[in-house]
Write a protein that holds these residues in place. Structure first.
Motif, PDB file in Angstrom:
ATOM      1  N   HIS A  50       0.438  11.422   3.902  1.00 32.10           N
ATOM      2  CA  HIS A  50       0.594  10.421   4.956  1.00 32.10           C
ATOM      3  C   HIS A  50       1.453  10.920   6.117  1.00 32.10           C
ATOM      4  CE1 HIS A  50      -1.298   7.094   2.765  1.00 32.10           C
ATOM      5  NE2 HIS A  50      -0.700   7.563   1.677  1.00 32.10           N
ATOM      6  N   PHE A  51       2.389  11.812   5.816  1.00 37.17           N
ATOM      7  CA  PHE A  51       3.314  12.320   6.838  1.00 37.17           C
ATOM      8  C   PHE A  51       3.401  13.841   6.684  1.00 37.17           C
ATOM      9  CE2 PHE A  51       4.560   8.064   5.591  1.00 37.17           C
ATOM     10  CZ  PHE A  51       4.546   7.397   6.807  1.00 37.17           C
ATOM     11  N   GLU A  52       3.063  14.543   7.741  1.00 31.96           N
ATOM     12  CA  GLU A  52       2.973  15.998   7.656  1.00 31.96           C
ATOM     13  C   GLU A  52       4.292  16.636   7.248  1.00 31.96           C
ATOM     14  OE1 GLU A  52       1.638  19.789  10.486  1.00 31.96           O
ATOM     15  OE2 GLU A  52       1.380  17.730  11.178  1.00 31.96           O
ATOM     16  N   PRO A 110       0.842  -1.203   0.000  1.00 32.42           N
ATOM     17  CA  PRO A 110       0.000   0.000   0.000  1.00 32.42           C
ATOM     18  C   PRO A 110       0.872   1.246   0.000  1.00 32.42           C
ATOM     19  CG  PRO A 110      -0.703  -1.571   1.692  1.00 32.42           C
ATOM     20  CD  PRO A 110       0.627  -2.041   1.186  1.00 32.42           C
ATOM     21  N   PRO A 111       0.333   2.399  -0.394  1.00 30.24           N
ATOM     22  CA  PRO A 111       1.156   3.611  -0.531  1.00 30.24           C
ATOM     23  C   PRO A 111       1.963   3.967   0.719  1.00 30.24           C
ATOM     24  CG  PRO A 111      -0.982   3.953  -1.533  1.00 30.24           C
ATOM     25  CD  PRO A 111      -1.045   2.620  -0.862  1.00 30.24           C
ATOM     26  N   ARG A 112       1.339   3.951   1.892  1.00 30.46           N
ATOM     27  CA  ARG A 112       2.058   4.346   3.101  1.00 30.46           C
ATOM     28  C   ARG A 112       3.226   3.416   3.388  1.00 30.46           C
ATOM     29  NH1 ARG A 112       2.144   3.865   8.731  1.00 30.46           N
ATOM     30  NH2 ARG A 112       2.222   5.859   9.850  1.00 30.46           N
ATOM     31  N   GLU A 113       3.015   2.113   3.186  1.00 32.97           N
ATOM     32  CA  GLU A 113       4.083   1.147   3.422  1.00 32.97           C
ATOM     33  C   GLU A 113       5.177   1.268   2.376  1.00 32.97           C
ATOM     34  OE1 GLU A 113       0.875   0.532   3.974  1.00 32.97           O
ATOM     35  OE2 GLU A 113       1.229   0.439   6.142  1.00 32.97           O
ATOM     36  N   ARG A 114       4.812   1.624   1.135  1.00 34.53           N
ATOM     37  CA  ARG A 114       5.837   1.848   0.105  1.00 34.53           C
ATOM     38  C   ARG A 114       6.746   2.998   0.507  1.00 34.53           C
ATOM     39  NH1 ARG A 114       1.936   1.799  -4.037  1.00 34.53           N
ATOM     40  NH2 ARG A 114       2.518   3.892  -4.691  1.00 34.53           N
ATOM     41  N   ILE A 115       6.144   4.044   1.042  1.00 32.83           N
ATOM     42  CA  ILE A 115       6.921   5.218   1.461  1.00 32.83           C
ATOM     43  C   ILE A 115       7.865   4.838   2.598  1.00 32.83           C
ATOM     44  CG2 ILE A 115       6.764   7.496   2.537  1.00 32.83           C
ATOM     45  CD1 ILE A 115       3.979   7.713   1.032  1.00 32.83           C
ATOM     46  N   LEU A 116       7.362   4.127   3.593  1.00 36.28           N
ATOM     47  CA  LEU A 116       8.202   3.723   4.721  1.00 36.28           C
ATOM     48  C   LEU A 116       9.302   2.756   4.280  1.00 36.28           C
ATOM     49  CD1 LEU A 116       5.452   3.306   7.439  1.00 36.28           C
ATOM     50  CD2 LEU A 116       7.404   4.864   7.568  1.00 36.28           C
ATOM     51  N   ASP A 117       8.980   1.867   3.365  1.00 34.06           N
ATOM     52  CA  ASP A 117       9.974   0.925   2.850  1.00 34.06           C
ATOM     53  C   ASP A 117      11.112   1.672   2.159  1.00 34.06           C
ATOM     54  OD1 ASP A 117      10.424  -2.133   1.973  1.00 34.06           O
ATOM     55  OD2 ASP A 117      10.833  -0.852   0.238  1.00 34.06           O
ATOM     56  N   ALA A 118      10.753   2.647   1.328  1.00 28.84           N
ATOM     57  CA  ALA A 118      11.758   3.436   0.622  1.00 28.84           C
ATOM     58  C   ALA A 118      12.566   4.285   1.593  1.00 28.84           C
ATOM     59  CB  ALA A 118      11.081   4.326  -0.416  1.00 28.84           C
ATOM     60  N   THR A 155       4.547  10.262  -5.319  1.00 36.24           N
ATOM     61  CA  THR A 155       4.839  11.692  -5.458  1.00 36.24           C
ATOM     62  C   THR A 155       5.081  12.322  -4.089  1.00 36.24           C
ATOM     63  OG1 THR A 155       2.505  12.334  -5.253  1.00 36.24           O
ATOM     64  CG2 THR A 155       3.323  11.801  -7.477  1.00 36.24           C
ATOM     65  N   LYS A 156       5.706  13.503  -4.105  1.00 44.34           N
ATOM     66  CA  LYS A 156       5.906  14.236  -2.852  1.00 44.34           C
ATOM     67  C   LYS A 156       4.563  14.562  -2.205  1.00 44.34           C
ATOM     68  CE  LYS A 156       8.896  17.590  -2.671  1.00 44.34           C
ATOM     69  NZ  LYS A 156       9.677  18.798  -3.016  1.00 44.34           N
ATOM     70  N   MET A 157       3.592  14.911  -3.023  1.00 42.33           N
ATOM     71  CA  MET A 157       2.276  15.239  -2.489  1.00 42.33           C
ATOM     72  C   MET A 157       1.688  14.042  -1.741  1.00 42.33           C
ATOM     73  SD  MET A 157      -1.076  16.694  -4.506  1.00 42.33           S
ATOM     74  CE  MET A 157      -0.120  18.093  -5.095  1.00 42.33           C
ATOM     75  N   ALA A 158       1.893  12.842  -2.283  1.00 44.00           N
ATOM     76  CA  ALA A 158       1.373  11.639  -1.632  1.00 44.00           C
ATOM     77  C   ALA A 158       2.069  11.409  -0.296  1.00 44.00           C
ATOM     78  CB  ALA A 158       1.563  10.430  -2.539  1.00 44.00           C
ATOM     79  N   ILE A 159       3.363  11.682  -0.252  1.00 40.10           N
ATOM     80  CA  ILE A 159       4.100  11.522   1.016  1.00 40.10           C
ATOM     81  C   ILE A 159       3.537  12.457   2.070  1.00 40.10           C
ATOM     82  CG2 ILE A 159       6.323  11.907   2.156  1.00 40.10           C
ATOM     83  CD1 ILE A 159       7.683  10.812  -0.323  1.00 40.10           C
ATOM     84  N   TYR A 160       3.284  13.714   1.687  1.00 43.92           N
ATOM     85  CA  TYR A 160       2.788  14.686   2.661  1.00 43.92           C
ATOM     86  C   TYR A 160       1.332  14.426   3.049  1.00 43.92           C
ATOM     87  CZ  TYR A 160       7.083  17.356   2.137  1.00 43.92           C
ATOM     88  OH  TYR A 160       8.402  17.749   2.151  1.00 43.92           O
TER      89      TYR A 160
END
Length: 210
Positions: A55-57, A15-23, A48-53
């Protein structure tokens, strides 16, 4: 042994949030926190950066969440040691030492994530620093409890000595200053446990061999 799943195919299934944390985990560990920007994390996570923000402020919040996951892995080692050696606190302590010893080869390449992060984050008010300090305090509390249950003299001093050895071994493995660090680590922890045994335990041990 089955072939490991390649990183691109693994990431695609997360899922997107886990992809971000994995990276973020891979990049922070290999390149450091300060050197890695949000755009780099987004590219590695195929987002994208927007997707990261979403999930994480902030990037700091992402760093803190990554370290919470790392801390949870260490706390899980305490849980496993207690589950595998119920009612045997001395063996639980040795189980923790084995967990650290077995992880030293990886640390020799990448270093301890807590030590690395503290070096990059001197401000103790940083949310990631607060995660580390809370984790370390909780870890010390659990180790003191194990030493108390093991009937060691001065459990706080015994826990401090064991902590110095566990953390020192990780630093030594990273800088390559000590050979056979894992074996030495286990031997030193066993020595600390023997040194802090109560006199009554020593008398009982002698009596059982008479």
């Amino acid at each position: 042994m089955a072939a490991s799943v390649s990183r691109p195919s693994r990431v695609a299934k997360l899922p997107p949030r886990e992809r971000i944390l994995d990276a973020a985990e891979e990049l922070f560990q290999s390149e450091g926190i300060r050197r890695v920007g949000v755009q780099t994390i987004a590219e590695r996570a195929e987002t994208t950066k927007m997707a990261i923000y979403r999930h994480f402020e902030t990037k700091d919040a992402l760093v803190a969440e990554w370290l919470r996951i790392v801390a949870a892995d260490y706390q899980a080692a305490f849980d496993r040691a207690e589950a595998e050696h119920p009612g045997r606190p001395r063996e639980q302590i040795l189980g923790l030492a084995r967990f650290i010893a077995e992880g030293l080869p990886a640390i020799s390449h990448r270093g301890c994530p807590f030590i690395n992060s503290i070096a990059e984050l001197p401000d103790r008010s940083h949310p990631a620093r607060q995660v580390i300090e809370k984790h370390k305090a909780h870890q010390t509390h659990r180790l003191v409890a194990m030493c108390t249950e093991a009937g060691l003299r001065d459990p706080e001093q015994a826990a401090a000595a064991i902590t110095f050895v566990l953390e020192g071994a990780q630093v030594s493995a990273h800088n390559g200053s000590i050979d056979r660090a894992g074996d030495r680590l286990l031997g030193i922890v066993e020595g600390i446990l023997a040194q802090h045994r109560c006199p009554l335990d020593l008398d009982a041990s002698r009596a059982s061999t008479d």
